[in-house]
Motif scaffolding. Structure first.
Motif, PDB file in Angstrom:
ATOM      1  N   VAL A   8       0.855  -1.221  -0.102  1.00  0.00           N
ATOM      2  CA  VAL A   8      -0.109  -0.117  -0.136  1.00  0.00           C
ATOM      3  C   VAL A   8       0.894   1.178   0.088  1.00  0.00           C
ATOM      4  O   VAL A   8       1.690   1.449   0.838  1.00  0.00           O
ATOM      5  N   GLU A  28      -1.033  -0.871  -4.323  1.00  0.00           N
ATOM      6  CA  GLU A  28      -2.290  -0.142  -4.399  1.00  0.00           C
ATOM      7  C   GLU A  28      -1.520   1.361  -4.178  1.00  0.00           C
ATOM      8  O   GLU A  28      -0.974   1.485  -3.023  1.00  0.00           O
ATOM      9  N   ARG A  30      -2.740   4.731  -2.996  1.00  0.00           N
ATOM     10  CA  ARG A  30      -3.975   5.491  -2.259  1.00  0.00           C
ATOM     11  C   ARG A  30      -3.866   6.931  -2.718  1.00  0.00           C
ATOM     12  O   ARG A  30      -3.156   7.756  -2.067  1.00  0.00           O
ATOM     13  N   THR A  52      -6.837   3.604  -5.916  1.00  0.00           N
ATOM     14  CA  THR A  52      -7.865   3.657  -4.708  1.00  0.00           C
ATOM     15  C   THR A  52      -7.905   5.010  -4.490  1.00  0.00           C
ATOM     16  O   THR A  52      -6.927   5.671  -4.099  1.00  0.00           O
ATOM     17  N   ARG A  54     -10.189   6.612  -1.679  1.00  0.00           N
ATOM     18  CA  ARG A  54     -11.248   6.510  -0.478  1.00  0.00           C
ATOM     19  C   ARG A  54     -11.784   7.508   0.151  1.00  0.00           C
ATOM     20  O   ARG A  54     -11.186   8.460   0.500  1.00  0.00           O
ATOM     21  N   ASP A  85     -10.308  -0.009  -7.478  1.00  0.00           N
ATOM     22  CA  ASP A  85     -11.250  -0.239  -6.435  1.00  0.00           C
ATOM     23  C   ASP A  85     -12.233   0.971  -6.299  1.00  0.00           C
ATOM     24  O   ASP A  85     -12.049   2.121  -6.168  1.00  0.00           O
ATOM     25  N   HIS A 111     -16.270  -1.555   3.359  1.00  0.00           N
ATOM     26  CA  HIS A 111     -15.394  -1.654   4.603  1.00  0.00           C
ATOM     27  C   HIS A 111     -16.281  -1.425   5.656  1.00  0.00           C
ATOM     28  O   HIS A 111     -17.175  -0.617   5.605  1.00  0.00           O
ATOM     29  N   LYS A 138     -14.142  -7.375  -2.380  1.00  0.00           N
ATOM     30  CA  LYS A 138     -13.336  -7.097  -1.002  1.00  0.00           C
ATOM     31  C   LYS A 138     -14.212  -6.827  -0.026  1.00  0.00           C
ATOM     32  O   LYS A 138     -15.164  -5.779  -0.013  1.00  0.00           O
ATOM     33  N   VAL A 140     -13.953  -5.847   4.053  1.00  0.00           N
ATOM     34  CA  VAL A 140     -12.808  -5.474   5.181  1.00  0.00           C
ATOM     35  C   VAL A 140     -13.718  -5.238   6.363  1.00  0.00           C
ATOM     36  O   VAL A 140     -14.416  -4.287   6.104  1.00  0.00           O
ATOM     37  N   PHE A 167     -11.059 -10.167   4.921  1.00  0.00           N
ATOM     38  CA  PHE A 167     -10.081 -10.211   6.298  1.00  0.00           C
ATOM     39  C   PHE A 167     -10.771  -9.050   7.279  1.00  0.00           C
ATOM     40  O   PHE A 167     -11.610  -8.124   6.880  1.00  0.00           O
ATOM     41  N   MET A 169      -9.694  -6.156  10.186  1.00  0.00           N
ATOM     42  CA  MET A 169      -8.856  -5.343  10.597  1.00  0.00           C
ATOM     43  C   MET A 169      -8.629  -5.403  12.236  1.00  0.00           C
ATOM     44  O   MET A 169      -9.325  -5.932  12.785  1.00  0.00           O
ATOM     45  N   ARG A 177      -5.509 -11.707   8.324  1.00  0.00           N
ATOM     46  CA  ARG A 177      -4.600 -11.151   7.419  1.00  0.00           C
ATOM     47  C   ARG A 177      -3.607 -12.225   6.718  1.00  0.00           C
ATOM     48  O   ARG A 177      -3.386 -12.243   5.858  1.00  0.00           O
ATOM     49  N   TYR A 189      -3.186  -7.200   1.661  1.00  0.00           N
ATOM     50  CA  TYR A 189      -2.656  -5.848   1.839  1.00  0.00           C
ATOM     51  C   TYR A 189      -1.290  -5.712   2.889  1.00  0.00           C
ATOM     52  O   TYR A 189      -1.614  -6.170   3.782  1.00  0.00           O
ATOM     53  N   SER A 198      -1.280   1.374   6.868  1.00  0.00           N
ATOM     54  CA  SER A 198      -2.445   2.608   6.421  1.00  0.00           C
ATOM     55  C   SER A 198      -3.693   2.047   6.957  1.00  0.00           C
ATOM     56  O   SER A 198      -4.859   2.569   6.724  1.00  0.00           O
ATOM     57  N   ALA A 199      -3.976   1.115   7.835  1.00  0.00           N
ATOM     58  CA  ALA A 199      -5.077   0.548   8.530  1.00  0.00           C
ATOM     59  C   ALA A 199      -4.803  -0.310   9.638  1.00  0.00           C
ATOM     60  O   ALA A 199      -3.733  -0.942   9.853  1.00  0.00           O
ATOM     61  N   GLN A 202      -2.712  -3.679  10.134  1.00  0.00           N
ATOM     62  CA  GLN A 202      -1.862  -4.063   8.777  1.00  0.00           C
ATOM     63  C   GLN A 202      -0.426  -4.148   9.166  1.00  0.00           C
ATOM     64  O   GLN A 202       0.399  -3.824   9.990  1.00  0.00           O
TER      65      GLN A 202
HETATM   66  O1  LIG Z   1      -9.203  -1.654   1.692  1.00  0.00           O
HETATM   67  C1  LIG Z   1      -7.882  -1.879   2.050  1.00  0.00           C
HETATM   68  C2  LIG Z   1      -7.370  -2.652   3.104  1.00  0.00           C
HETATM   69  C3  LIG Z   1      -6.814  -1.833   4.181  1.00  0.00           C
HETATM   70  O2  LIG Z   1      -7.644  -1.115   4.618  1.00  0.00           O
HETATM   71  C4  LIG Z   1      -6.134  -2.659   5.122  1.00  0.00           C
HETATM   72  O3  LIG Z   1      -6.874  -2.860   6.186  1.00  0.00           O
HETATM   73  O4  LIG Z   1      -5.007  -3.126   5.049  1.00  0.00           O
HETATM   74  C5  LIG Z   1      -5.770  -0.981   3.344  1.00  0.00           C
HETATM   75  C6  LIG Z   1      -6.507  -0.038   2.272  1.00  0.00           C
HETATM   76  O5  LIG Z   1      -5.221   0.735   1.741  1.00  0.00           O
HETATM   77  C7  LIG Z   1      -7.065  -0.945   1.304  1.00  0.00           C
HETATM   78  O6  LIG Z   1      -7.805  -0.046   0.242  1.00  0.00           O
END
Ligand SMILES: O=C1C[C@@](O)(C(=O)O)C[C@@H](O)[C@@H]1O
Length: 217
Positions: A8, A28, A30, A52, A54, A85, A111, A138, A140, A167, A169, A177, A189, A198-199, A202
C-alpha cells in the motif's frame, strides 16, 4: 503459489516503494493519502497497481467532492492502473464499474470499521458486489474476537471460483490477514515498511515475507 502481497503506497516516498518492491507482487496507490503528486508516483511504478481513492465515509481521506473523486479514479485508467477499487456504496456505481471495466479490472469494496457482521450478512455483501460486476470482491471489517476472523475466512469457500479479498482489521484481526491468502484471497494488503501502516492491524511486506518463510509457504 506463494501468497500475493499488495504493497500500500500511502505517501510519495520513492525510497519506501523501492524497499518494498522486491517483496510485493502489486501495489495499491492510495490517491486519497498520497495527494496531488500521485500521478508521478504512478508513472514510476514497476509492478501492476490498484488505484484507490477512499472517501471519508469508508475510512479514507479524500477531501474533495464525489465527482472529482471518481474522476481521479478514471484518470488512473489512463495512467495504466491494472485494477481500480470502487466502493460498493459509491453513487452511480453501475456507470463507474462500466467505465473501469473498459480498461482495467474492477475491485468492488466494502469496509466496516466498527464491527464484523454475521456471516450471512457478509455473504449478501459479496453477492451485491458480484451483481455490480466486480472482477474482485473485497470485504474488510473490524475484528473484536477470534470468531470474527473465521467469519471472513469462511467466505472463500462460500464463493468457489470467485476472486475475493476478505479479512478483518485490528490487532484481533491479524490472524485473518495472514491466513486469508492461504484460504484463497487474491492478495493480502501490506504496508511498505514497518510503521507505515494505512489501517489497523496491517502488517508490513517484510513481516509477511518473514511469516511465510517461517511457515515455508
Ligand atoms: O481496503 C483496503 C485494506 C486496508 O484497509 C487494510 O486494512 O489493509 C488498506 C487499504 O489501503 C485498502 O484499500
Amino acid at each position: 503459489m506463494r501468497p500475493q502481497i499488495c504493497g500500500v503506497i500511502a505517501e510519495d516516498e520513492p525510497r519506501a516503494i523501492a524497499a518494498a518492491e522486491p517483496l510485493v507482487d502489486l501495489f495499491e496507490l492510495r490517491i486519497d493519502l498520497v495527494g496531488q503528486t500521485w500521478p508521478a508516483v504512478a508513472r514510476n511504478l514497476t509492478k501492476p497497481w490498484i488505484a484507490t481513492n477512499r472517501p471519508r465515509a469508508e475510512g479514507g481521506r479524500w477531501n474533495g467532492g464525489e465527482t472529482d473523486r471518481q474522476s481521479e479514479l478514471l484518470k488512473a485508467l489512463s495512467l495504466g492502473a491494472a485494477i481500480v477499487d470502487v466502493e460498493l456504496a459509491a453513487p452511480g456505481l453501475d456507470i463507474l464499474v462500466g467505465a473501469v471495466k473498459k480498461k482495467a479490472r474492477c475491485l468492488v469494496s466494502h469496509h466496516d470499521f466498527a464491527a464484523t457482521p454475521p456471516l450471512e450478512e457478509l455473504e449478501k455483501i459479496i453477492e451485491r458486489q458480484i451483481a455490480a460486476g466486480a472482477d474482485i470482491c473485497k470485504v474488510v471489517t473490524a475484528a473484536a474476537s477470534l470468531d470474527d476472523n473465521f467469519k471472513l475466512l469462511k467466505l472463500y469457500a462460500k464463493f468457489p471460483g470467485r476472486k475475493i479479498v476478505a479479512f478483518a482489521m485490528g490487532l484481533a484481526g491479524v490472524l485473518s490477514r495472514v491466513l486469508a491468502p492461504l484460504a484463497g484471497a487474491e492478495f493480502a494488503y501490506a504496508s511498505l515498511l514497518d510503521g507505515k501502516e494505512s489501517a489497523p492491524g496491517q502488517l508490513s511486506a517484510a513481516r509477511f515475507d518473514e511469516i511465510y518463510r517461517l511457515l515455508q509457504i
